[in-house]
Scaffold this active site. Sequence first.
Site, PDB file in Angstrom:
ATOM      1  N   CYS A   1      -3.072   7.340  -4.688  1.00 25.85           N
ATOM      2  CA  CYS A   1      -2.884   5.885  -4.663  1.00 25.85           C
ATOM      3  C   CYS A   1      -1.493   5.475  -5.177  1.00 25.85           C
ATOM      4  O   CYS A   1      -1.219   5.543  -6.382  1.00 25.85           O
ATOM      5  CB  CYS A   1      -3.979   5.165  -5.457  1.00 25.85           C
ATOM      6  SG  CYS A   1      -3.988   3.402  -5.121  1.00 25.85           S
ATOM      7  N   GLY A   2      -0.663   5.014  -4.251  1.00 24.29           N
ATOM      8  CA  GLY A   2       0.721   4.683  -4.605  1.00 24.29           C
ATOM      9  C   GLY A   2       0.848   3.463  -5.496  1.00 24.29           C
ATOM     10  O   GLY A   2       1.570   3.491  -6.503  1.00 24.29           O
ATOM     11  N   THR A   3       0.146   2.384  -5.127  1.00 25.56           N
ATOM     12  CA  THR A   3       0.255   1.182  -5.964  1.00 25.56           C
ATOM     13  C   THR A   3      -0.510   1.396  -7.271  1.00 25.56           C
ATOM     14  O   THR A   3      -0.121   0.862  -8.320  1.00 25.56           O
ATOM     15  CB  THR A   3      -0.248  -0.070  -5.210  1.00 25.56           C
ATOM     16  OG1 THR A   3      -1.552   0.202  -4.662  1.00 25.56           O
ATOM     17  CG2 THR A   3       0.692  -0.460  -4.092  1.00 25.56           C
TER      18      THR A   3
ATOM     19  N   CYS B   1       0.856  -1.184   0.000  1.00 27.28           N
ATOM     20  CA  CYS B   1       0.000   0.000   0.000  1.00 27.28           C
ATOM     21  C   CYS B   1       0.895   1.239   0.000  1.00 27.28           C
ATOM     22  O   CYS B   1       1.704   1.419   0.920  1.00 27.28           O
ATOM     23  CB  CYS B   1      -0.916  -0.010   1.224  1.00 27.28           C
ATOM     24  SG  CYS B   1      -2.007   1.414   1.243  1.00 27.28           S
ATOM     25  N   GLY B   2       0.774   2.058  -1.006  1.00 23.76           N
ATOM     26  CA  GLY B   2       1.642   3.227  -1.153  1.00 23.76           C
ATOM     27  C   GLY B   2       1.303   4.314  -0.154  1.00 23.76           C
ATOM     28  O   GLY B   2       2.180   4.789   0.579  1.00 23.76           O
ATOM     29  N   HIS B   3       0.023   4.705  -0.092  1.00 28.63           N
ATOM     30  CA  HIS B   3      -0.316   5.786   0.850  1.00 28.63           C
ATOM     31  C   HIS B   3      -0.084   5.286   2.276  1.00 28.63           C
ATOM     32  O   HIS B   3       0.326   6.048   3.147  1.00 28.63           O
ATOM     33  CB  HIS B   3      -1.763   6.279   0.638  1.00 28.63           C
ATOM     34  CG  HIS B   3      -2.772   5.607   1.497  1.00 28.63           C
ATOM     35  ND1 HIS B   3      -3.403   4.426   1.153  1.00 28.63           N
ATOM     36  CD2 HIS B   3      -3.233   5.929   2.739  1.00 28.63           C
ATOM     37  CE1 HIS B   3      -4.214   4.074   2.141  1.00 28.63           C
ATOM     38  NE2 HIS B   3      -4.148   4.964   3.101  1.00 28.63           N
TER      39      HIS B   3
ATOM     40  N   HIS C   1      -8.508  -3.705  -7.095  1.00 30.86           N
ATOM     41  CA  HIS C   1      -8.747  -2.264  -7.188  1.00 30.86           C
ATOM     42  C   HIS C   1      -9.194  -1.898  -8.606  1.00 30.86           C
ATOM     43  O   HIS C   1      -8.732  -2.504  -9.578  1.00 30.86           O
ATOM     44  CB  HIS C   1      -7.459  -1.497  -6.881  1.00 30.86           C
ATOM     45  CG  HIS C   1      -6.963  -1.664  -5.473  1.00 30.86           C
ATOM     46  ND1 HIS C   1      -6.629  -2.880  -4.935  1.00 30.86           N
ATOM     47  CD2 HIS C   1      -6.742  -0.756  -4.504  1.00 30.86           C
ATOM     48  CE1 HIS C   1      -6.225  -2.712  -3.683  1.00 30.86           C
ATOM     49  NE2 HIS C   1      -6.282  -1.433  -3.393  1.00 30.86           N
TER      50      HIS C   1
ATOM     51  N   ASP D   1     -10.177   5.926  -2.900  1.00 22.60           N
ATOM     52  CA  ASP D   1      -8.947   6.482  -2.322  1.00 22.60           C
ATOM     53  C   ASP D   1      -8.959   8.010  -2.425  1.00 22.60           C
ATOM     54  O   ASP D   1      -9.188   8.558  -3.499  1.00 22.60           O
ATOM     55  CB  ASP D   1      -7.741   5.908  -3.090  1.00 22.60           C
ATOM     56  CG  ASP D   1      -6.444   6.066  -2.324  1.00 22.60           C
ATOM     57  OD1 ASP D   1      -6.356   6.945  -1.462  1.00 22.60           O
ATOM     58  OD2 ASP D   1      -5.512   5.296  -2.616  1.00 22.60           O
TER      59      ASP D   1
HETATM   60  O1  PYC Z   1      -1.773   4.001  -1.981  1.00 24.05           O
HETATM   61  O2  PYC Z   1      -1.344   1.971  -2.702  1.00 24.05           O
HETATM   62  C1  PYC Z   1      -2.095   2.808  -2.214  1.00 24.05           C
HETATM   63  C2  PYC Z   1      -3.475   2.413  -1.843  1.00 24.05           C
HETATM   64  C3  PYC Z   1      -4.083   1.215  -2.027  1.00 24.05           C
HETATM   65  C4  PYC Z   1      -5.376   1.325  -1.534  1.00 24.05           C
HETATM   66  C5  PYC Z   1      -5.532   2.588  -1.060  1.00 24.05           C
HETATM   67  N1  PYC Z   1      -4.356   3.246  -1.257  1.00 24.05           N
END
Ligand code: PYC
Length: 336
Positions: free
Chosen positions: A256-258, A90-92, A226, A252
Amino acid sequence: MRKGTFFCIDAHTCGNPVRLITSGIPPLKGKTMSEKRQDFMQHHDWIRQALMFEPRGHSIMSGAMVYPPCTEAADAAILFVETSGCLPMCGHGTIGTVTAALEYGIIQPKTPGQLILDVPAGQIRVEYQQVDNDVNKIQSVRIFNVPAYLAHTEIPITCPELGELVVDIAYGGNYYAIIDPQPNYSGLASLAVDKLLYYSPLIRQQLNETVECMHPLDSTVKGVSHVLWTGKPTQPKATARNAVFYGDRAIDRSPCGTGTSARMAQWAAKGKLTAGDSFIHESIIGSLFEGRVEAITEVGNYTAILPSIQGWAKVYGHNTIWVDTDDPYCLGFEVK
Ligand code: PYC
């Protein structure tokens, strides 16, 4: 009877919540974070349910737990929890966890300015910037994420009201269905959030019934989780805008990082990005992550990218949460 007491540092990354659970977390069995994730899901998932769902959390709640590293090179390990389950990456969540963990001395970096972290999807590196060299204040965090790749292109699906759509599927730490503008979808600005919440789980279900997505190096990482809707940016600095649906009711609030990693992999596979290029992703609320293609690599038989993503997080409070078995909602609930 008291089932558990958890001290939490509550934060948000560019608008999306990160609840860092710093005490009351269980020891986990396994050599890798992927094995420990399986152990948590099998034996301790009640902690996630109690702390993520209402009434202690909400549909968009997301959190993490810091564990000792699984490898010699790493500084620490992270387990991600949210309403949908335990994400491989999870990026965030990483940006929020690193910010809170450094500001509160929960992780001590071996090398100032960077961390190596074991996560269920593999090993990642982060670089962080402090405000005026003050270790208690983290300004921004850049994640050097696991390799991301385009897994499938132009899969036809049927969306209620909109009709036929084609979607790409890319991996950026989770599998993303990416929906670009096309004849039956003119872009994110054309859809209200209620419509995203209605269409996305149906699209995800159709894809998971028809297309196989399994990580070539870890068979426990599988399935589209997702749905990423794309559109034109509204912020002058942004390259593109997106809204990511996850869980049952979540969009989100961060870019969203991923998802940004998956989208950069999609663009790279289509020749729209190459090593060294940057990609600034805008979220549904206008917050920004700065992505970059660090290098081109391979995962199994796929050409992949090494993505990095930079963002910021803010801690806004502490929360001591206890869970009692005489509370009929001790495992939480979600209104769907
Ligand atoms: O930032 O990867 C992310 C992420 C995944 C689901 C919510 N945020």
